[in-house]
Design an enzyme around this catalytic site. Structure first.
Site, mmCIF file in Angstrom:
data_model
loop_
_atom_site.group_PDB
_atom_site.id
_atom_site.type_symbol
_atom_site.label_atom_id
_atom_site.label_comp_id
_atom_site.label_asym_id
_atom_site.label_seq_id
_atom_site.Cartn_x
_atom_site.Cartn_y
_atom_site.Cartn_z
ATOM 1 C CG ASN A 91 -6.929 9.484 2.081
ATOM 2 O OD1 ASN A 91 -5.950 10.125 1.704
ATOM 3 N ND2 ASN A 91 -7.085 8.176 1.857
ATOM 4 C CD GLU A 148 -5.423 5.350 -0.465
ATOM 5 O OE1 GLU A 148 -5.839 4.688 -1.435
ATOM 6 O OE2 GLU A 148 -6.122 5.627 0.521
ATOM 7 C CG HIS A 151 -4.890 4.867 -6.122
ATOM 8 N ND1 HIS A 151 -4.069 3.857 -5.686
ATOM 9 C CD2 HIS A 151 -5.673 5.194 -5.069
ATOM 10 C CE1 HIS A 151 -4.346 3.565 -4.421
ATOM 11 N NE2 HIS A 151 -5.316 4.375 -4.022
HETATM 12 O O1 9MR Z 1 -5.899 -1.956 -1.222
HETATM 13 C C1 9MR Z 1 -7.119 -2.153 -0.535
HETATM 14 C C2 9MR Z 1 -7.722 -3.496 -0.936
HETATM 15 O O2 9MR Z 1 -6.887 -4.555 -0.492
HETATM 16 C C3 9MR Z 1 -9.111 -3.624 -0.338
HETATM 17 O O3 9MR Z 1 -9.716 -4.803 -0.823
HETATM 18 C C4 9MR Z 1 -9.970 -2.411 -0.688
HETATM 19 C C5 9MR Z 1 -11.315 -2.450 0.003
HETATM 20 O O4 9MR Z 1 -11.175 -2.367 1.396
HETATM 21 O O5 9MR Z 1 -9.318 -1.206 -0.281
HETATM 22 C C6 9MR Z 1 -8.067 -1.028 -0.902
HETATM 23 O O6 9MR Z 1 -7.512 0.196 -0.453
HETATM 24 C C7 9MR Z 1 -8.220 1.372 -0.824
HETATM 25 C C8 9MR Z 1 -8.034 2.390 0.270
HETATM 26 O O7 9MR Z 1 -8.417 1.853 1.508
HETATM 27 C C9 9MR Z 1 -8.801 3.668 -0.017
HETATM 28 N N1 9MR Z 1 -8.480 4.198 -1.331
HETATM 29 C C10 9MR Z 1 -8.537 3.247 -2.421
HETATM 30 C C11 9MR Z 1 -7.687 2.016 -2.102
HETATM 31 C C12 9MR Z 1 -7.633 1.071 -3.285
HETATM 32 O O8 9MR Z 1 -8.916 0.602 -3.559
#
Ligand code: 9MR
Length: 360
Positions: A204, A270, A240
């Site tokens: 990913n 995502e 994103h």
């Molecule tokens: O949305 C997620 C957020 O709540 C967490 O604090 C963060 C760190 O673990 O991760 C965010 O999700 C991420 C995803 O796991 C990987 N790609 C980027 C996403 C947004 O930061």
């Protein structure tokens, strides 16, 4: 099975030079009395939390009713599941998997190996495991334990998340790279395959739609892995998006096409589209949703997952995220980046996505 579905299956299983002699016309289905509900050509997924899926919470009904797949936003990250080297926490992950089973949804397990220093993918104790042999054993044991626990219940895993540098096509020299060696991605994928031979295994990555060099590097990484017979079934493009960074037309479709030629599935994993900092007209947001969904479907993606369910709970509105992403600091209003509004009502963007995912 409806004539409509059969004709699509026939079309998709034939080589192009034979379809005209075999496939009945798709329009035939519309002349029968009971027109079937449109079938999606790709899954619609959402990132979820166990708390917001609790029975009294509005996300539970929305997700069960409108989505095909869930991705635990944080509940399966090792920062959650592995509080120490010897203990595990499955509370949130189990709740999400049980919800998915009750609701007939797939689960995308997210994520096993995530080395971005700022990404919160690694618990502190793993960061502090400096000895390469100990570190490798901890990683491979973690993959084995987590994938085995959900064998047959999690259909696909984001085994490795964000292996590249944020803004370039260089493999990130993160803790996994440094302590396991440059082949850590291969080691992780092979460990996951051994733990569940039937689960799809994915990598990913983010920002590839904006960074052509990073997209090219991702294709080359996949070419190398497939060429060496490493078990890899799919590639997730996080997607994103930002209204203020124009998305080059065709960037998503071209990358999906290039990856599919290598024999992997591709999903947008995502997606979110934060509104403009000046609370601008939402039509710009809707146009971007349409561009993304149309390119995804046209290029043959298998899934479009949004990073959250409603605008009431998006990572983009958390104060710490706002403080860390320069363009978000200027937001004086909620980002409202998802398909359902704060009160759980479908936004026009939901209809745009549904229309794209059900188009023939
Ligand atoms: O949305 C997620 C957020 O709540 C967490 O604090 C963060 C760190 O673990 O991760 C965010 O999700 C991420 C995803 O796991 C990987 N790609 C980027 C996403 C947004 O930061």
């Amino acid at each position: 099975m409806s004539l409509h579905v059969i004709s699509v299956l026939v079309l998709s299983s034939c080589s192009s030079d034979r379809t005209t002699t075999i496939a009945p016309p798709i329009t035939t289905a519309t002349t029968t009395s009971a027109a079937p509900a449109p079938q999606r050509v790709a899954r619609l997924g959402a990132a979820v939390s166990a708390e917001r899926l609790a029975p009294a919470e509005p996300d539970a009904e929305l997700v069960a009713r409108h989505f095909d797949s869930v991705t635990p936003e944080n509940a399966m990250k090792w920062s959650t599941t592995r509080p120490s080297a010897t203990t595990w926490n499955w509370v949130g992950a189990d709740a999400i998997v049980e919800f998915a089973e009750r609701s007939g949804l797939d689960v995308r397990g997210h994520t096993l190996v995530w080395g971005q220093p700022s990404g919160n993918g690694m618990p502190a104790w793993l960061k502090e495991t400096l000895n390469p042999a100990d570190f490798t054993a901890a990683v491979l044991d973690g993959i084995d334990t987590q994938v085995t626990r959900y064998r047959g219940r999690v259909q696909r895993w984001d085994v490795v998340n964000e292996p590249f540098e944020a803004l370039s096509g260089e493999l990130q020299k993160n803790a996994f790279f440094e302590r396991m060696g440059p082949d850590y991605i291969e080691q992780a994928l092979r460990a996951a395959r051994a733990a569940d031979p039937d689960a799809e295994l994915w990598i990913n990555e983010n920002a590839t739609e904006y960074l052509p060099a990073k997209a090219d590097a991702l294709v080359e990484l996949v070419r190398g892995l497939k060429g060496r017979g490493v078990p890899l079934d799919g590639v997730g493009l996080q997607t994103h998006l930002f209204l203020d960074a124009p998305l080059p037309a065709g960037a998503i479709a071209d990358l999906i096409g290039g990856l599919r030629e290598l024999g992997v599935d591709v999903a947008l994993t995502e997606v979110d589209v934060p509104g403009g900092s000046a609370n601008r007209d939402p039509t710009a947001q809707q146009a971007l949703w349409k561009q993304v969904a149309d390119e995804c479907v046209a290029a043959g993606c298998v899934e479009l997952t949004t990073w959250g369910v409603t605008d009431a709970s998006t990572w983009l509105d958390s104060p710490t995220v706002r403080a860390g992403i320069p363009f978000l600091e200027s937001f004086t209003v909620p980002t409202r980046p998802l398909l359902f509004d704060e009160s759980g009502q479908a936004k026009p963007a939901f209809d745009i996505i549904e229309e794209a995912l059900t188009r023939r």
